[in-house]
Design a protein around this motif. Structure first.
Motif, mmCIF file in Angstrom:
data_model
loop_
_atom_site.group_PDB
_atom_site.id
_atom_site.type_symbol
_atom_site.label_atom_id
_atom_site.label_comp_id
_atom_site.label_asym_id
_atom_site.label_seq_id
_atom_site.Cartn_x
_atom_site.Cartn_y
_atom_site.Cartn_z
ATOM 1 N N ASN A 566 0.756 -1.471 0.205
ATOM 2 C CA ASN A 566 -0.238 -0.213 0.177
ATOM 3 C C ASN A 566 0.881 1.024 0.166
ATOM 4 O O ASN A 566 1.757 1.389 0.819
ATOM 5 C CB ASN A 566 -0.745 -0.155 1.283
ATOM 6 C CG ASN A 566 -2.119 -0.956 2.012
ATOM 7 O OD1 ASN A 566 -2.505 -1.337 0.694
ATOM 8 N ND2 ASN A 566 -1.748 -1.742 2.073
ATOM 9 N N LEU A 567 0.891 2.291 -0.863
ATOM 10 C CA LEU A 567 1.456 3.469 -0.918
ATOM 11 C C LEU A 567 0.946 5.037 -1.303
ATOM 12 O O LEU A 567 -0.228 4.670 -2.040
ATOM 13 C CB LEU A 567 2.547 3.174 -2.820
ATOM 14 C CG LEU A 567 3.680 4.103 -2.867
ATOM 15 C CD1 LEU A 567 4.002 3.661 -1.811
ATOM 16 C CD2 LEU A 567 4.193 3.815 -4.282
ATOM 17 N N GLY A 639 -2.909 12.983 -2.414
ATOM 18 C CA GLY A 639 -3.893 13.251 -3.219
ATOM 19 C C GLY A 639 -4.299 11.674 -4.010
ATOM 20 O O GLY A 639 -4.951 12.145 -4.681
ATOM 21 N N LEU A 640 -3.508 11.375 -3.561
ATOM 22 C CA LEU A 640 -2.636 9.616 -4.440
ATOM 23 C C LEU A 640 -2.748 9.051 -3.922
ATOM 24 O O LEU A 640 -1.652 8.742 -3.345
ATOM 25 C CB LEU A 640 -2.354 10.149 -5.848
ATOM 26 C CG LEU A 640 -1.812 11.330 -6.979
ATOM 27 C CD1 LEU A 640 -1.146 11.178 -8.217
ATOM 28 C CD2 LEU A 640 -2.801 10.379 -7.703
ATOM 29 N N TYR A 641 -3.018 7.254 -4.782
ATOM 30 C CA TYR A 641 -2.518 6.747 -3.563
ATOM 31 C C TYR A 641 -2.816 5.106 -4.086
ATOM 32 O O TYR A 641 -3.730 5.316 -5.276
ATOM 33 C CB TYR A 641 -4.424 6.555 -2.695
ATOM 34 C CG TYR A 641 -4.453 7.799 -1.347
ATOM 35 C CD1 TYR A 641 -4.291 8.271 -0.332
ATOM 36 C CD2 TYR A 641 -5.398 8.654 -2.406
ATOM 37 C CE1 TYR A 641 -4.400 8.769 0.874
ATOM 38 C CE2 TYR A 641 -5.580 9.724 -1.345
ATOM 39 C CZ TYR A 641 -4.750 9.076 0.245
ATOM 40 O OH TYR A 641 -5.274 10.762 0.728
ATOM 41 N N ILE A 642 -2.446 3.730 -4.139
ATOM 42 C CA ILE A 642 -2.672 3.086 -4.301
ATOM 43 C C ILE A 642 -3.032 1.986 -3.326
ATOM 44 O O ILE A 642 -1.440 2.145 -2.663
ATOM 45 C CB ILE A 642 -1.593 1.979 -5.481
ATOM 46 C CG1 ILE A 642 -1.067 3.405 -6.515
ATOM 47 C CG2 ILE A 642 -1.432 0.562 -5.453
ATOM 48 C CD1 ILE A 642 0.414 3.095 -6.867
ATOM 49 N N LEU A 643 -4.128 1.168 -3.320
ATOM 50 C CA LEU A 643 -4.183 0.210 -2.492
ATOM 51 C C LEU A 643 -4.326 -0.887 -2.103
ATOM 52 O O LEU A 643 -4.947 -1.783 -2.917
ATOM 53 C CB LEU A 643 -5.456 1.470 -1.358
ATOM 54 C CG LEU A 643 -4.922 2.960 -1.379
ATOM 55 C CD1 LEU A 643 -5.882 3.199 -0.761
ATOM 56 C CD2 LEU A 643 -4.395 2.890 -0.045
ATOM 57 N N ASP A 644 -4.708 -1.535 -1.385
ATOM 58 C CA ASP A 644 -5.019 -3.119 -1.574
ATOM 59 C C ASP A 644 -6.404 -2.880 -1.348
ATOM 60 O O ASP A 644 -7.220 -2.827 -0.103
ATOM 61 C CB ASP A 644 -4.133 -3.955 -0.743
ATOM 62 C CG ASP A 644 -5.294 -5.588 -0.575
ATOM 63 O OD1 ASP A 644 -6.315 -5.633 -1.721
ATOM 64 O OD2 ASP A 644 -4.803 -6.259 -0.381
ATOM 65 N N LEU A 681 1.714 0.412 5.140
ATOM 66 C CA LEU A 681 1.617 1.336 4.389
ATOM 67 C C LEU A 681 2.738 2.012 4.536
ATOM 68 O O LEU A 681 3.573 2.607 4.724
ATOM 69 C CB LEU A 681 0.139 1.793 5.424
ATOM 70 C CG LEU A 681 -0.097 3.438 4.501
ATOM 71 C CD1 LEU A 681 -0.932 3.133 3.572
ATOM 72 C CD2 LEU A 681 -1.036 3.399 5.437
ATOM 73 N N GLN A 682 2.846 2.223 3.019
ATOM 74 C CA GLN A 682 4.846 3.226 2.395
ATOM 75 C C GLN A 682 3.935 4.528 1.723
ATOM 76 O O GLN A 682 2.595 4.581 1.125
ATOM 77 C CB GLN A 682 5.632 2.958 2.598
ATOM 78 C CG GLN A 682 5.741 1.082 2.726
ATOM 79 C CD GLN A 682 6.752 0.553 1.494
ATOM 80 O OE1 GLN A 682 7.655 1.349 1.616
ATOM 81 N NE2 GLN A 682 7.510 -0.617 2.271
ATOM 82 N N GLY A 683 4.676 5.717 2.104
ATOM 83 C CA GLY A 683 4.381 6.766 1.742
ATOM 84 C C GLY A 683 6.085 7.016 0.487
ATOM 85 O O GLY A 683 7.113 6.821 0.660
#
Length: 718
Positions: A566-567, A639-644, A681-683
């Motif tokens: 998750n990023l 405001g951008l996410y890549i999530l499971d 969870l990474q940024g």
């Protein structure tokens, strides 16, 4: 849960009716009336059930460098010994568990890969008791050992761990004991929010296992990294981890040989080759050979393997596996012939039918007749190898492809929110449809069109836009309707061409109606049936993004950095604006950038230890400061996410079912905090500028000015 609420409300209603305190005049009043009559009592008496955290810890396959971890530790007493080095990767087999806190006890039940139930193991959280149980060496000694190490350093309570499903075979060289230790360390870390990094979890898992009679080295705990290939280096007590950049997928088949081996004997005999070995000893030549094998020979092979992996030369990686096995056989078998002669392993490695489909292969883990691994030439060859082994050898196999992170092909854009600060304009038209002049081509576009263009240009194939019912027709008109022919002919050739471009973009777009506006988490949940099976990109409908990089958009930056974890895109925000955004704390993950030259790249990827929705400045200063962030700024969501999608939607769905709200809404940030606790969870610091067009009239005017300029400001105007 709903039935329980109804029953409790009914009982409370009867009591209050007898006391004359119920507003309803009839015992037949409906549930809503009873709820209204008991306002405040629900919150006092009905506590939402705290869901169990779900954890998964894989096994690990050692691709190269087995035994070099403990061998490298001998440099503490003999600097002539070479450092250890290995390449390891998590498997897609592992331990699945549900965990929750217990005030005073550690309780664990487990199921092995044969569905045999083990436990329950139950013990008081007492250091002396835990240490004693750890040294006894039974099946739950690893659990007690890790708990002892955690309790010795942290004020924690107990745990209930239900290892309800196991796909990892035991004692087959895939580090099942280390997986148990990492599971327990991670459970304490997540339940009690100890804010340990992955390396911290590995340290506790290692110390916990070494509290038992186990002679494990440090490589086994790398399963904490998941399925990311990792280079581990060992020098005395020092261990260093670096994630490897896999340029081309590596198709592995891991085979359970179905035989027994004595790992303790292997480790004991090989360890005897280190320490006080003199030339007068009968096994001197054997000992020197083992030291050479696990030292200079191993360093040479693993260094070549790293180069081949990062260049995408899979055939060379396979050849190096075969070479590594040959060297191991020559030097290590004389030290422990009873276990390392491993007849079943060597017979399988020489199978001619298998050889036609592989680049190479070797044993796994401590070696012996436990497990084997093959690097296959392709996905098709991988399937053929599995069939040969299962049908002709009657052995169980697992397919594992390294470097095949799930690609992100779907995006969700919530665009149904009501911007109260932009009233009355927002009453007439959604802010996502407000016009913005795009500096790239100079055209005036609805904001949502700019977002869809960026997503599709980055490789997204399906875009799901969440809209309100009364604005659905406006969005459909934009993306799915051709303009009237008389208007079309009034357009310039450039705009006529672009009108066709809009229709082409519309083929990627699906609209989903959000009937009630109940928060960002609720909006994302509306797309459940489309995104629950994999990762998805989340873009905010009232944000715009502009990259500072010439040939790479903000979305492209995040997609390229996605490694299956998750990023969240991150951005520096000054203290005066921190209360407007989700804000994070964490530690920089420098390992993923080990092959980059620029020093600034060391501070690009963050291991997030806390995420808070719109914190006060006081809270942010106390809890959310991150090292190496300039000018007292904070790191906020870009405001951008890549999530499971799968697990995130379970969490949001549970919040909705139990009516767990924050500030009256189902928030995304609170769900992300739960996801952070359970998984990782990474940024990632985006090289770009974020524009929040829905924050205020001033922010919209500023966006109109800055977004149309070819020379973007280096600071977000939000």
């Amino acid at each position: 849960m709903k039935l329980l609420i109804c029953q409790l409300l009914q009982k409370l209603y009867v009591v209050f009716q007898k006391e004359g305190k119920c507003k309803a005049n009839t015992p037949h009043c409906n549930l809503d009336e009873k709820k209204e009559a008991l306002t405040g009592l629900e919150e006092s008496f009905i506590k939402p059930k705290v869901p169990s955290l779900k954890l998964f810890v894989p096994g690990r396959a050692c691709l190269f460098g087995e035994h070099s971890d403990w061998a490298g530790s001998y440099r503490k007493i003999n600097h002539n010994i070479n450092p250890g080095q290995c390449i390891v990767c998590g498997t897609n087999q592992g331990l699945y568990a549900k965990v929750q806190p217990h005030p005073t006890k550690l309780i664990m039940t487990s199921v092995d890969n044969k569905n045999k139930r083990l436990g329950p193991f139950e013990v008081d959280m007492n250091c002396d008791t835990l240490r004693k149980l750890a040294t006894e060496g039974d099946v739950f000694s690893y659990v007690a050992g890790v708990a002892y190490q955690i309790l010795s350093r942290h004020k924690v309570g107990g745990l209930i761990i239900d290892n309800y499903h196991t796909t990892l075979p035991l004692q087959k060289g895939l580090s099942s004991s280390a997986a148990v230790c990492v599971l327990v360390a991670r459970a304490f870390n997540k339940v009690y929010d100890l804010k340990l990094t992955i390396e911290g979890e590995m340290d506790y898992a290692f110390m916990g296992e070494r509290t038992t009679p186990s002679q494990c080295g440090r490589m086994d705990q790398c399963c904490a990294f998941g399925m990311q290939p990792v280079l581990m280096q060992f020098d005395g007590d020092y261990a260093k981890c670096k994630s490897l950049n896999v340029q081309k997928p590596i198709h592995l088949v891991i085979v359970d040989l179905g035989k027994s081996k004595n790992t303790h004997r292997i480790l004991s005999d090989l360890n005897a080759c280190f320490g006080n070995v003199s030339k007068d000893d009968s096994n001197y030549e054997v000992a020197i050979g083992v030291q050479k094998l696990l030292g200079e020979i191993n360093l040479n092979i693993t260094n070549r393997a790293i180069e081949s992996i990062e260049k995408g030369e899979v055939e060379k990686v396979g050849a190096l596996m075969t070479e590594a096995q040959q060297e191991f056989d020559y030097y290590a078998i004389p030290a422990c012939p009873s276990e390392l002669s491993s007849p079943y392993l060597h017979k399988l490695l020489k199978d001619e039918k298998i050889a036609a489909h592989i680049f190479g292969g070797k044993g796994v883990g401590s070696q012996g007749d436990g497990s084997a691994q093959f690097i296959c030439k392709s996905v098709e060859d991988q399937e053929k190898v599995v069939k040969i082994i299962e049908n002709e050898w009657k052995m169980e196999c697992v397919q594992l492809t390294i470097g095949s992170n799930r690609t992100v092909k779907k995006a969700v854009i919530p665009a149904a929110s009501y911007a109260s600060d932009l009233f009355p304009a927002s009453k007439a038209v959604s802010t996502a449809l407000w016009p913005i002049v795009d500096s790239i081509d100079g055209l005036a576009k609805p904001a949502i069109l700019i977002l869809v263009e960026e997503a599709v240009s980055a490789g997204i194939e399906e875009v799901f836009i969440i809209v309100s019912q009364h604005e659905l027709s406006s969005f459909e008109q934009l993306f799915h309707a051709h303009i009237p022919i008389e208007q079309y002919h009034k357009l310039s050739p450039q705009l006529q061409k672009y009108s066709q471009r809009i229709i082409e973009l519309g083929r990627h777009v699906t609209f989903i109606v959000q009937q009630h506006l109940e928060g960002l988490g609720h909006a994302v949940f509306q797309a459940k049936k489309f995104i629950e099976s994999g990762p998805f990109l989340l873009m905010l409908g009232d944000h715009l993004y502009r990259s500072k990089l010439k040939d790479k958009s903000c979305v492209q930056q995040l997609l390229e950095e996605y490694k299956g974890v998750n990023l969240i895109g991150l951005h520096e925000t000054n203290p005066t604006n921190v209360h407007h955004y989700g804000t994070v704390a964490g530690t920089w993950n420098r390992n993923t950038d080990h092959n980059r030259e620029q020093k600034s790249s060391l501070f690009k990827r963050l291991h997030i230890t806390e995420i808070v929705e719109k914190p006060s400045l006081e809270y942010a200063k106390k809890h959310l400061k991150v090292d190496n962030v300039s000018n007292d700024n904070f790191l906020t969501a870009f405001g951008l996410y890549i999530l499971d999608g799968g697990r995130l939607l379970e969490i949001i769905g549970d919040d909705i079912e139990c009516n767990r709200r924050k500030n009256g809404r189902f928030q995304l940030t609170t769900a992300l905090e739960t996801l952070r606790i359970e998984q990782d969870l990474q940024g990632y610091m985006i090289d770009g500028v974020r524009f929040d067009i829905g924050a205020s009239p001033q922010s919209y005017v500023q966006t109109l000015s800055d977004f149309s300029s070819p020379h973007l400001s280096t600071e977000s105007k939000s």
